[in-house]
Scaffold this active site. Structure first.
Site, short mmCIF file in Angstrom:
data_model
loop_
_atom_site.label_atom_id
_atom_site.label_comp_id
_atom_site.label_asym_id
_atom_site.label_seq_id
_atom_site.Cartn_x
_atom_site.Cartn_y
_atom_site.Cartn_z
N LYS A 20 0.83 -1.21 0.00
CA LYS A 20 0.00 0.00 0.00
C LYS A 20 0.86 1.26 0.00
O LYS A 20 0.65 2.17 -0.80
CB LYS A 20 -0.92 0.02 1.23
CG LYS A 20 -1.92 -1.12 1.28
CD LYS A 20 -2.90 -0.99 2.44
CE LYS A 20 -2.30 -1.12 3.83
NZ LYS A 20 -1.82 -2.47 4.17
N ARG A 35 -10.25 0.42 7.45
CA ARG A 35 -9.89 -0.96 7.77
C ARG A 35 -11.04 -1.74 8.37
O ARG A 35 -10.88 -2.92 8.66
CB ARG A 35 -8.75 -0.96 8.79
CG ARG A 35 -7.35 -1.00 8.21
CD ARG A 35 -6.39 -0.84 9.37
NE ARG A 35 -5.13 -1.53 9.19
CZ ARG A 35 -4.06 -0.98 8.63
NH1 ARG A 35 -4.11 0.23 8.14
NH2 ARG A 35 -2.93 -1.66 8.56
N ARG A 37 11.49 -6.11 5.77
CA ARG A 37 11.32 -4.72 6.20
C ARG A 37 11.78 -4.56 7.65
O ARG A 37 12.33 -3.52 8.02
CB ARG A 37 9.85 -4.30 6.05
CG ARG A 37 9.63 -2.82 6.29
CD ARG A 37 8.24 -2.38 5.90
NE ARG A 37 7.24 -2.87 6.85
CZ ARG A 37 5.93 -2.71 6.68
NH1 ARG A 37 5.47 -2.09 5.61
NH2 ARG A 37 5.09 -3.16 7.57
N ARG A 47 10.68 -1.68 12.21
CA ARG A 47 9.37 -1.34 12.77
C ARG A 47 9.00 -2.34 13.86
O ARG A 47 9.09 -3.55 13.68
CB ARG A 47 8.32 -1.38 11.65
CG ARG A 47 7.70 -0.02 11.38
CD ARG A 47 6.78 -0.06 10.20
NE ARG A 47 5.54 -0.79 10.49
CZ ARG A 47 4.51 -0.81 9.66
NH1 ARG A 47 4.57 -0.17 8.51
NH2 ARG A 47 3.43 -1.48 9.98
N ARG A 61 -1.47 -9.52 13.01
CA ARG A 61 -1.99 -8.54 12.03
C ARG A 61 -2.69 -9.25 10.88
O ARG A 61 -3.70 -8.76 10.38
CB ARG A 61 -0.84 -7.67 11.52
CG ARG A 61 -0.41 -6.62 12.56
CD ARG A 61 1.02 -6.16 12.38
NE ARG A 61 1.25 -5.47 11.13
CZ ARG A 61 2.45 -5.36 10.55
NH1 ARG A 61 3.52 -5.90 11.15
NH2 ARG A 61 2.60 -4.72 9.43
P1 ATP Z 1 1.83 -2.12 5.38
O1 ATP Z 1 2.23 -0.73 5.73
O2 ATP Z 1 2.99 -2.96 5.01
O3 ATP Z 1 0.77 -2.19 4.35
P2 ATP Z 1 0.18 -2.44 7.68
O4 ATP Z 1 -1.06 -2.29 6.88
O5 ATP Z 1 0.09 -3.43 8.79
O6 ATP Z 1 1.34 -2.85 6.73
P3 ATP Z 1 0.14 0.33 8.60
O7 ATP Z 1 -0.95 0.67 7.66
O8 ATP Z 1 1.30 1.20 8.69
O9 ATP Z 1 0.72 -1.12 8.33
O10 ATP Z 1 -0.54 0.17 10.06
C1 ATP Z 1 0.20 -0.19 11.19
C2 ATP Z 1 -0.71 -0.32 12.39
O11 ATP Z 1 -1.33 0.94 12.67
C3 ATP Z 1 -1.87 -1.31 12.26
O12 ATP Z 1 -1.50 -2.62 12.55
C4 ATP Z 1 -2.87 -0.73 13.27
O13 ATP Z 1 -2.52 -1.08 14.58
C5 ATP Z 1 -2.68 0.76 13.13
N1 ATP Z 1 -3.60 1.36 12.13
C6 ATP Z 1 -3.26 1.95 10.96
N2 ATP Z 1 -4.33 2.36 10.27
C7 ATP Z 1 -5.40 2.01 11.04
C8 ATP Z 1 -6.81 2.12 10.88
N3 ATP Z 1 -7.37 2.68 9.78
N4 ATP Z 1 -7.60 1.65 11.86
C9 ATP Z 1 -7.09 1.08 12.96
N5 ATP Z 1 -5.79 0.92 13.17
C10 ATP Z 1 -4.94 1.38 12.23
MG MG Z 2 2.00 1.08 5.11
#
Ligand code: ATP
Ligand code: MG
Length: 191
Positions: A14, A89, A128, A134, A145
């Site tokens: 993403k 999400r 990563r 991270r 996750r």
């Molecule tokens: P990647 O960045 O590789 O796609 P990811 O989707 O797990 O991985 P991030 O989008 O950076 O990573 O999110 C990291 C964490 O931040 C999530 O696991 C969650 O705890 C929190 N988070 C981020 N966005 C949301 C959201 N829209 N609602 C609830 N929690 C969120």
């Molecule tokens: Mg991300």
């Protein structure tokens, strides 16, 4: 440009594709993960709350997240559409986003779904971890996750289909191929 929602499992790319799209079309970009990590880094009250959830691989509660998203959106000065990366999400977040945009006379635009097999996801996230360190990129938290993704986020995919804005792209081993398919669809929808 239409707004774009980038949707997919942890590690699906993403953030990577958001950057490419942002650069090519000059759009705004909101990564809720980045917003939360900045709050943690700055030691804010919100950061303290978020850290517990993130370190446990859980989602931040919807009400808090929806608030953060609206504030971030309103602070953006971009005028050529916005990329939503990591939001929504949950179905509650999606309904709230739709409403929030409607109140401002805007629309969700198009949703881009990234489908990547779990083996590839896991190896990307472990890689990563070595490069970026991270805190949530360790095998135990990654598994949590994935589980949260399957139970709370994946069902949203059909919600977008019902909204008529889902566009699905499946990983076939090449980032360039994925990108050119995505760019082609974006341009088709922004004639
Ligand atoms: P990647 O960045 O590789 O796609 P990811 O989707 O797990 O991985 P991030 O989008 O950076 O990573 O999110 C990291 C964490 O931040 C999530 O696991 C969650 O705890 C929190 N988070 C981020 N966005 C949301 C959201 N829209 N609602 C609830 N929690 C969120
Ligand atoms: Mg991300």
């Amino acid at each position: 440009m239409k707004n774009i929602i980038i949707f997919g499992a942890p590690g699906s790319g993403k953030g990577t594709y958001s950057e490419e799209i942002k650069t090519k079309y000059g759009m705004g970009h909101i990564s809720t993960g980045d917003v939360l990590r900045a709050e943690i880094h700055n030691g804010t009250e919100l950061g303290l709350i978020a850290k517990d959830y993130i370190d446990n691989g859980q989602l931040i509660p919807d009400s808090l997240m929806i608030d953060i998203l609206a504030k971030t959106y309103d602070s953006l000065t971009a005028t050529n559409g916005v990329i939503f990366d990591g939001f929504p999400r949950t179905i509650a977040q999606a309904e709230a986003l739709k409403e929030m945009l409607k109140e401002r006379g805007h629309e969700m635009g198009m949703m881009i779904e990234l489908i990547v097999d779990e083996e590839t996801l896991l190896s990307r996230l472990l890689n990563r971890a070595k490069e970026q360190g991270r805190a949530d990129d360790n095998e135990e938290t990654i598994k949590k996750r994935f589980a949260v993704y399957h139970s709370q986020t994946e069902p949203l995919s059909d919600w977008f289909e019902k909204e008529g804005i889902r566009n699905t792209f499946t990983w076939k081993g090449s980032k360039d191929l994925m990108l050119s398919e995505i760019f082609e669809e974006i341009e088709k929808q922004n004639p």
